[in-house]
Design a protein around this motif. Structure first.
Motif, PDB file in Angstrom:
ATOM      1  N   GLY A  68       0.803  -1.207   0.000  1.00 18.15           N
ATOM      2  CA  GLY A  68       0.000   0.000   0.000  1.00 18.15           C
ATOM      3  C   GLY A  68       0.837   1.259   0.000  1.00 18.15           C
TER       4      GLY A  68
ATOM      5  N   VAL B 148      -4.652  -3.830   0.435  1.00 15.72           N
ATOM      6  CA  VAL B 148      -4.499  -3.049   1.662  1.00 15.72           C
ATOM      7  C   VAL B 148      -4.760  -3.969   2.836  1.00 15.72           C
ATOM      8  CG1 VAL B 148      -6.912  -2.304   1.875  1.00 15.72           C
ATOM      9  CG2 VAL B 148      -5.092  -0.819   2.724  1.00 15.72           C
TER      10      VAL B 148
ATOM     11  N   MET C   1      -6.003  -4.311   6.982  1.00 11.16           N
ATOM     12  CA  MET C   1      -6.803  -3.660   8.014  1.00 11.16           C
ATOM     13  C   MET C   1      -7.002  -4.642   9.159  1.00 11.16           C
ATOM     14  SD  MET C   1     -10.686  -2.066   7.799  1.00 11.16           S
ATOM     15  CE  MET C   1     -10.201  -0.811   6.629  1.00 11.16           C
TER      16      MET C   1
ATOM     17  N   ILE D 166     -12.891  -0.122   1.892  1.00 14.24           N
ATOM     18  CA  ILE D 166     -11.672  -0.737   1.365  1.00 14.24           C
ATOM     19  C   ILE D 166     -11.229  -0.014   0.094  1.00 14.24           C
ATOM     20  CG2 ILE D 166     -10.645  -2.858   0.489  1.00 14.24           C
ATOM     21  CD1 ILE D 166     -11.287  -2.888   3.475  1.00 14.24           C
TER      22      ILE D 166
ATOM     23  N   ASP E  47      -9.458   3.180   1.029  1.00 12.54           N
ATOM     24  CA  ASP E  47      -8.124   2.954   1.581  1.00 12.54           C
ATOM     25  C   ASP E  47      -7.125   2.606   0.481  1.00 12.54           C
ATOM     26  OD1 ASP E  47      -8.945   3.508   4.095  1.00 12.54           O
ATOM     27  OD2 ASP E  47      -8.770   1.477   4.889  1.00 12.54           O
TER      28      ASP E  47
ATOM     29  N   LYS F  39      -6.260   5.733  -1.417  1.00 14.15           N
ATOM     30  CA  LYS F  39      -5.362   6.599  -0.641  1.00 14.15           C
ATOM     31  C   LYS F  39      -3.950   6.058  -0.629  1.00 14.15           C
ATOM     32  CE  LYS F  39      -7.730   6.653   3.169  1.00 14.15           C
ATOM     33  NZ  LYS F  39      -8.085   6.927   4.580  1.00 14.15           N
ATOM     34  N   SER F  40      -3.818   4.728  -0.629  1.00 13.75           N
ATOM     35  CA  SER F  40      -2.486   4.126  -0.505  1.00 13.75           C
ATOM     36  C   SER F  40      -1.650   4.308  -1.762  1.00 13.75           C
ATOM     37  CB  SER F  40      -2.623   2.627  -0.199  1.00 13.75           C
ATOM     38  OG  SER F  40      -3.014   1.919  -1.369  1.00 13.75           O
TER      39      SER F  40
END
Length: 416
Positions: free
Chosen positions: A36, A149, A151, A403, A406, A409-410
């Motif tokens: 990520g 990603v 979590m 998800i 995220d 964003k990564s």
């Protein structure tokens, strides 16, 4: 212009010391990328691919997908000059998140080595490359993650994520109908005097609630001169008052009562859909705008079609104990029609757009990764899957947008 992209973009190669092996000369280079992590720079070759170097020998890793399914095309160099592909033996192994390993052999073609299989989406894997040339063996290992990603389980619970396993399901096409809320025909009562006579009292007004058996008015009979009570046959709300004290009642109603808890949703069904909408079919009812949704079934049809449009009106009971649904409100009904069993399906609510694909996010432990899907029939609850996810694979249903956000964003995205 032909489009070639780096086999595993979004990675920063961090060379480690070369490891020598006995016998023929052999080296191993290892590169890693943070899962990520933002897209980082790495050396690109003349074909915009990832360069892997070992001494004076190098290979350029590319995936070609211009008009063909994605395939490896790898170029070899010695002292930064092209090497004839026939001088190199090459193999590539891709380790997937779920433990699957994809292996590729290569044959010379034009000025490159061409892989013998399709590089299946997502292009997210641990890569091992082995090349043999001039009596030497070269090995490289690196990670290239796309749409992945992690979590922790506690964070997933806090985000409200829910999961399902891909598998068989009964699906159907969604048919949307737009109609209006109506009082159920049996929910209205016209109340008249039993015997003609003078109205002595009538105190209830439009909007007043009444209960069954409650006195609505008192009338003095013309024949017996006795006063009798007119009572409510049902509980509900006064919608019409047609009398006042002193009036002489006859055969006409003096009050109309409606029970607002007994409503129906009425939908015009046009000729093109009549074969697919049947009495007894389940339907999800909701406002055109808003979150309130309630399940029902198509109860019946009005016996006569609209002479202008040819549409029949379908009616579905609409539970209304709190009085939320008011006659005249617009209502949407979604029916599942043409139902059939399919061997592989996912929950429709879990689908998301990702690049040029419709996807779900597979769950392996605390790691989530995109799965590009080829879809069949899409229904309101289940959607048929033709390829892209394995039966039994856990994936995100509720909260899949978390998800997706995220991953975006990564920066762990595909380099096309």
């Amino acid at each position: 212009m032909a489009r070639i992209h780096a086999a595993l973009a979004a990675a920063l190669i961090l060379p480690l010391p070369l490891i020598a092996c006995g016998g023929e000369s052999a080296t191993e280079n290892t590169a890693s990328e943070a899962e990520g992590a933002p897209v980082a720079d790495y050396e690109r070759g003349p074909h915009n691919g990832r360069m892997l170097r070992d001494g004076n020998f190098a290979v350029e890793m590319t995936i070609f997908e211009d008009g063909v399914p994605p395939e490896f095309r790898i170029y070899a160099y010695r002292d930064d000059k092209p090497v004839a592909p026939g001088e190199v033996q090459l193999s590539v192994a891709l380790g997937r998140l779920d433990g699957e390993v994809n292996r590729f052999a290569f044959k010379p073609e034009a000025d490159y080595l061409r892989g013998d299989g399709r590089v299946v989406e997502p292009h997210s894997f641990d890569v091992t490359v082995v090349a043999r040339e001039g009596g030497r063996t070269h090995r490289w290992k690196y990670d290239s993650f796309e749409g992945r990603v992690s979590m922790p389980a506690a964070a997933a619970r806090a985000a409200g994520l829910a999961f399902e396993n891909a598998g068989p399901a009964e699906i159907g096409e969604a048919l949307e109908l737009i109609g209006r809320v109506e009082l159920d025909p049996s929910a209205t009562a016209e109340v008249g005097a039993k015997f003609p006579g003078r109205v002595v009292s009538a105190s209830l007004n439009v909007g007043d609630r009444v209960r069954r058996g409650q006195v609505l008015a008192r009338v003095e009979s013309n024949e017996s001169m006795q006063i009798y009570s007119v009572t409510a046959p049902i509980s509900g709300v006064i919608t019409e008052r047609r009398t006042n004290p002193g009036d002489v009642s006859g055969s006409d109603p003096i009050y109309v009562i409606a029970d607002p808890s007994r409503t129906t949703a009425a939908f015009p069904v046009f000729p093109r859909d009549m074969e697919r909408v049947r009495a007894g079919a389940p339907v999800q009812l909701s406002l055109l705008e808003g979150n309130r949704t309630i399940g029902s079934t198509i109860r019946d049809f009005r016996p006569v079609a609209d002479p202008m449009t040819g549409a029949l009106v379908a009616r579905a009971p609409l539970a209304n104990r709190d009085g939320f649904w008011r006659p005249g409100m617009s209502v949407k009904g979604v029916l599942t029609v043409d139902q059939r069993q399919v061997p592989l399906a996912v929950k429709t609510e879990g689908l998301q757009a990702f690049r040029d694909f419709t996807v779900v996010f597979a769950k392996v432990g605390d790691t989530y990764e995109v799965r590009m899907l080829e879809l069949g029939t899409r229904g309101p609850v289940w959607t048929e899957v033709k390829s892209g996810i394995k039966p039994g694979q856990s994936y995100v249903t509720k909260g899949s947008y978390v998800i997706k956000a995220d991953i975006e964003k990564s920066g762990a995205s595909h380099d096309h």
